[in-house]
Design a protein around this motif. Sequence first.
Motif, PDB file in Angstrom:
ATOM      1  N   THR A 211       0.712  -1.538   0.207  1.00  0.00           N
ATOM      2  CA  THR A 211      -0.229  -0.053   0.078  1.00  0.00           C
ATOM      3  C   THR A 211       0.967   1.294   0.175  1.00  0.00           C
ATOM      4  OG1 THR A 211      -0.318   0.197   2.100  1.00  0.00           O
ATOM      5  CG2 THR A 211      -2.176  -1.206   1.038  1.00  0.00           C
ATOM      6  N   ASP A 212       2.185   1.244   0.794  1.00  0.00           N
ATOM      7  CA  ASP A 212       2.746   1.969   0.701  1.00  0.00           C
ATOM      8  C   ASP A 212       4.176   2.430  -0.312  1.00  0.00           C
ATOM      9  OD1 ASP A 212       4.422   0.077   1.355  1.00  0.00           O
ATOM     10  OD2 ASP A 212       5.538   0.509   3.332  1.00  0.00           O
ATOM     11  N   GLY A 213       4.148   1.496  -1.284  1.00  0.00           N
ATOM     12  CA  GLY A 213       4.913   1.438  -2.041  1.00  0.00           C
ATOM     13  C   GLY A 213       6.336   1.548  -2.297  1.00  0.00           C
ATOM     14  N   ALA A 214       7.207   1.058  -0.356  1.00  0.00           N
ATOM     15  CA  ALA A 214       8.000   1.768  -0.121  1.00  0.00           C
ATOM     16  C   ALA A 214       9.285   0.064  -0.049  1.00  0.00           C
ATOM     17  CB  ALA A 214       8.423   1.702   1.363  1.00  0.00           C
ATOM     18  N   ALA A 215       8.573  -1.090  -0.624  1.00  0.00           N
ATOM     19  CA  ALA A 215       9.712  -2.083  -0.566  1.00  0.00           C
ATOM     20  C   ALA A 215      10.648  -2.017  -2.244  1.00  0.00           C
ATOM     21  CB  ALA A 215       8.964  -2.901  -1.042  1.00  0.00           C
ATOM     22  N   PRO A 216      11.170  -2.329  -2.192  1.00  0.00           N
ATOM     23  CA  PRO A 216      12.252  -2.141  -3.546  1.00  0.00           C
ATOM     24  C   PRO A 216      11.731  -2.612  -4.141  1.00  0.00           C
ATOM     25  CG  PRO A 216      13.697  -3.162  -1.218  1.00  0.00           C
ATOM     26  CD  PRO A 216      12.355  -3.601  -0.621  1.00  0.00           C
ATOM     27  N   ARG A 217      11.345  -2.046  -5.636  1.00  0.00           N
ATOM     28  CA  ARG A 217      11.015  -2.264  -6.603  1.00  0.00           C
ATOM     29  C   ARG A 217      12.510  -3.156  -8.225  1.00  0.00           C
ATOM     30  NH1 ARG A 217       8.421   3.092  -8.100  1.00  0.00           N
ATOM     31  NH2 ARG A 217       7.408   1.255  -9.964  1.00  0.00           N
ATOM     32  N   ALA A 218      12.125  -4.185  -7.951  1.00  0.00           N
ATOM     33  CA  ALA A 218      13.286  -5.251  -9.274  1.00  0.00           C
ATOM     34  C   ALA A 218      13.447  -4.241 -10.647  1.00  0.00           C
ATOM     35  CB  ALA A 218      13.039  -6.701  -9.574  1.00  0.00           C
ATOM     36  N   THR A 219      14.117  -4.096 -11.281  1.00  0.00           N
ATOM     37  CA  THR A 219      14.755  -3.521 -12.204  1.00  0.00           C
ATOM     38  C   THR A 219      15.379  -4.227 -13.129  1.00  0.00           C
ATOM     39  OG1 THR A 219      16.766  -2.782 -11.672  1.00  0.00           O
ATOM     40  CG2 THR A 219      14.994  -1.096 -11.113  1.00  0.00           C
ATOM     41  N   PHE A 220      14.980  -3.735 -14.496  1.00  0.00           N
ATOM     42  CA  PHE A 220      15.659  -4.716 -15.345  1.00  0.00           C
ATOM     43  C   PHE A 220      16.336  -3.896 -16.679  1.00  0.00           C
ATOM     44  CE2 PHE A 220      11.368  -6.073 -13.647  1.00  0.00           C
ATOM     45  CZ  PHE A 220      12.242  -8.021 -12.804  1.00  0.00           C
ATOM     46  N   GLN A 221      17.501  -4.553 -16.866  1.00  0.00           N
ATOM     47  CA  GLN A 221      18.029  -3.511 -17.727  1.00  0.00           C
ATOM     48  C   GLN A 221      17.579  -3.554 -19.406  1.00  0.00           C
ATOM     49  OE1 GLN A 221      22.968  -3.360 -17.664  1.00  0.00           O
ATOM     50  NE2 GLN A 221      22.622  -2.727 -19.709  1.00  0.00           N
ATOM     51  N   GLN A 222      17.382  -3.007 -20.055  1.00  0.00           N
ATOM     52  CA  GLN A 222      16.461  -3.433 -21.544  1.00  0.00           C
ATOM     53  C   GLN A 222      17.929  -2.721 -22.594  1.00  0.00           C
ATOM     54  OE1 GLN A 222      13.548  -3.421 -21.695  1.00  0.00           O
ATOM     55  NE2 GLN A 222      13.983  -4.385 -19.904  1.00  0.00           N
ATOM     56  N   ASP A 223      17.498  -3.532 -23.833  1.00  0.00           N
ATOM     57  CA  ASP A 223      18.555  -3.325 -24.920  1.00  0.00           C
ATOM     58  C   ASP A 223      18.129  -2.294 -25.597  1.00  0.00           C
ATOM     59  OD1 ASP A 223      19.898  -3.778 -26.986  1.00  0.00           O
ATOM     60  OD2 ASP A 223      19.350  -6.033 -27.440  1.00  0.00           O
ATOM     61  N   LEU A 224      19.731  -1.239 -25.843  1.00  0.00           N
ATOM     62  CA  LEU A 224      18.925   0.307 -26.074  1.00  0.00           C
ATOM     63  C   LEU A 224      19.312  -0.451 -27.952  1.00  0.00           C
ATOM     64  CD1 LEU A 224      22.397   1.732 -24.751  1.00  0.00           C
ATOM     65  CD2 LEU A 224      20.197   2.499 -25.151  1.00  0.00           C
ATOM     66  N   TRP A 225      19.863  -1.474 -28.565  1.00  0.00           N
ATOM     67  CA  TRP A 225      19.698  -1.426 -29.533  1.00  0.00           C
ATOM     68  C   TRP A 225      18.449  -2.837 -30.912  1.00  0.00           C
ATOM     69  CZ3 TRP A 225      22.485   2.021 -31.259  1.00  0.00           C
ATOM     70  CH2 TRP A 225      23.425   2.285 -30.151  1.00  0.00           C
ATOM     71  N   HIS A 226      17.948  -2.963 -30.127  1.00  0.00           N
ATOM     72  CA  HIS A 226      16.426  -3.542 -30.173  1.00  0.00           C
ATOM     73  C   HIS A 226      16.360  -3.572 -31.247  1.00  0.00           C
ATOM     74  CE1 HIS A 226      13.805  -7.246 -29.653  1.00  0.00           C
ATOM     75  NE2 HIS A 226      13.212  -6.569 -30.145  1.00  0.00           N
ATOM     76  N   TYR A 227      15.377  -2.334 -31.603  1.00  0.00           N
ATOM     77  CA  TYR A 227      14.654  -1.883 -32.159  1.00  0.00           C
ATOM     78  C   TYR A 227      15.503  -2.047 -34.017  1.00  0.00           C
ATOM     79  CZ  TYR A 227      12.525   2.210 -35.670  1.00  0.00           C
ATOM     80  OH  TYR A 227      12.156   2.847 -36.464  1.00  0.00           O
ATOM     81  N   THR A 228      16.585  -0.682 -33.442  1.00  0.00           N
ATOM     82  CA  THR A 228      17.342  -1.553 -34.906  1.00  0.00           C
ATOM     83  C   THR A 228      17.893  -2.509 -36.034  1.00  0.00           C
ATOM     84  OG1 THR A 228      18.575   1.530 -34.088  1.00  0.00           O
ATOM     85  CG2 THR A 228      19.377  -0.097 -36.364  1.00  0.00           C
ATOM     86  N   LEU A 229      18.263  -3.386 -34.811  1.00  0.00           N
ATOM     87  CA  LEU A 229      18.792  -4.463 -35.203  1.00  0.00           C
ATOM     88  C   LEU A 229      17.948  -5.577 -35.937  1.00  0.00           C
ATOM     89  CD1 LEU A 229      21.722  -6.065 -34.979  1.00  0.00           C
ATOM     90  CD2 LEU A 229      20.724  -7.231 -33.402  1.00  0.00           C
ATOM     91  N   ALA A 230      16.428  -5.058 -34.841  1.00  0.00           N
ATOM     92  CA  ALA A 230      15.091  -5.903 -35.802  1.00  0.00           C
ATOM     93  C   ALA A 230      14.947  -5.507 -36.555  1.00  0.00           C
ATOM     94  CB  ALA A 230      14.086  -6.388 -34.542  1.00  0.00           C
ATOM     95  N   ARG A 231      14.566  -3.712 -37.053  1.00  0.00           N
ATOM     96  CA  ARG A 231      14.183  -3.157 -38.344  1.00  0.00           C
ATOM     97  C   ARG A 231      15.414  -3.924 -39.627  1.00  0.00           C
ATOM     98  NH1 ARG A 231      12.862   2.753 -39.834  1.00  0.00           N
ATOM     99  NH2 ARG A 231      12.642   2.493 -41.911  1.00  0.00           N
ATOM    100  N   MET A 232      16.984  -4.126 -39.083  1.00  0.00           N
ATOM    101  CA  MET A 232      18.111  -4.423 -39.583  1.00  0.00           C
ATOM    102  C   MET A 232      17.838  -5.568 -40.449  1.00  0.00           C
ATOM    103  SD  MET A 232      22.405  -3.960 -39.511  1.00  0.00           S
ATOM    104  CE  MET A 232      21.846  -6.064 -38.360  1.00  0.00           C
ATOM    105  N   VAL A 233      17.534  -6.231 -39.525  1.00  0.00           N
ATOM    106  CA  VAL A 233      17.012  -7.771 -40.127  1.00  0.00           C
ATOM    107  C   VAL A 233      15.926  -8.565 -40.730  1.00  0.00           C
ATOM    108  CG1 VAL A 233      16.670 -10.746 -39.153  1.00  0.00           C
ATOM    109  CG2 VAL A 233      18.392  -8.766 -38.116  1.00  0.00           C
ATOM    110  N   ASP A 234      14.979  -7.941 -40.865  1.00  0.00           N
ATOM    111  CA  ASP A 234      13.761  -7.774 -41.861  1.00  0.00           C
ATOM    112  C   ASP A 234      14.450  -7.234 -42.976  1.00  0.00           C
ATOM    113  OD1 ASP A 234      12.242  -9.004 -39.853  1.00  0.00           O
ATOM    114  OD2 ASP A 234      11.439  -7.236 -39.014  1.00  0.00           O
ATOM    115  N   ALA A 235      15.256  -5.596 -43.242  1.00  0.00           N
ATOM    116  CA  ALA A 235      15.561  -5.427 -44.377  1.00  0.00           C
ATOM    117  C   ALA A 235      15.804  -6.852 -45.519  1.00  0.00           C
ATOM    118  CB  ALA A 235      16.239  -4.315 -44.428  1.00  0.00           C
ATOM    119  N   CYS A 236      17.367  -6.638 -44.488  1.00  0.00           N
ATOM    120  CA  CYS A 236      18.280  -7.780 -45.543  1.00  0.00           C
ATOM    121  C   CYS A 236      17.886  -9.225 -46.077  1.00  0.00           C
ATOM    122  CB  CYS A 236      19.448  -8.268 -44.281  1.00  0.00           C
ATOM    123  SG  CYS A 236      20.499  -6.940 -43.827  1.00  0.00           S
TER     124      CYS A 236
END
Length: 357
Positions: A211-236
């Motif tokens: 209710t108070d939101g004070a408990a630690p919250r997990a974080t997850f690192q994302q991939d900076l290049w996912h969009y570009t890489l996926a678009r490049m793969v589709d084009a190829c």
Amino acid sequence: MRSPKDFFRPLAVGAPTPVREVPFRPSRMIHFFDPGNEKMAAKVPSIAPTVDVLLGNLEDAVAADRKEAARSGLVKIAKATDFGDTQLWTRINSLDSPWALDDLLTLVTEIGDKLDVIMVPKVEGAEDIHYVDRLLAQLEAKAQVRRPILVHAILETATGVANVEEIAGASPRMQGISLGPADLAASRRMKTTRVGGGHPGYLVREDPHGTDGAAPRATFQQDLWHYTLARMVDACAAHGILPYYGPFGDIKDITACEDQFRNAFLLGCVGAWSLHPVQIGIAKKVFSPAPADVAWARKVIEAMGDGTGAVMIDGKMQDDATYKQCQVVVELAEALAARDPELRDAYAAAESRQNEE
């Protein structure tokens, strides 16, 4: 508008006929070296048999006052070395530089028959490929090069990403495209100084607990290049050419390098750049299908017969879509096994174990 019938005609009288399909040759790692560095040059004969592609770099990492030495060093190395089944590539200087024209004039006329692919940096549109395409044809005709030298583009500007589909289909010479994360980050004004890989600040955070939101919250690192890489793969894929992840700059972080390469492999890339010998083994491991996966794919293909309908194998449904996926894995494994005896034996052993179960 140019007629489609003219697309596969030589762009210069006497030039070799353009290829109609990009030949697939194992290229799990494109290993960079500075041909103007005498210590690196001396290692070429011993490194060449251990990599799929050896690339003489003339662009970044070669200082302006060493450009000519690197170019002449590559000519000397190419003439003196038997590369066997290993491909020889080069990365020329960018087309807006004072060195690019001399790179092409020298390399094609001096060692054109030994060069498999020319990598062109900072490609922004089809016009860049058209320029290189025509010039290569003229130089091939002049030097009587017997087969067309292919072209590989590096995607490292925002404009290039916006035009990636037209770049991929710009010429029959197009062999593939690599992601160039460092220059692309600068072009986009991204706030990272890393050469490839992720960034700890690029993350998502789970919702608050309680209710108070004070408990630690997990974080997850994302991939900076996912969009570009996926678009490049589709084009190829749409144009029948090959996609590659580019450099991973943190040489010491082999774990993150392996993770980044594997992400690219799973998305459809066939290889990545290796900047240091330690990355050769990582790329070889990651961009080769695992023996167990190859054995399973063979099992599905055998059970599916002509690939139509659906079957149950070990409690899992397999249909024409999974049949096609399995074909991709097996075809890649067979191409790699033909070059790599150790991998061939591993695939055979895994299939034997599966048949015994």
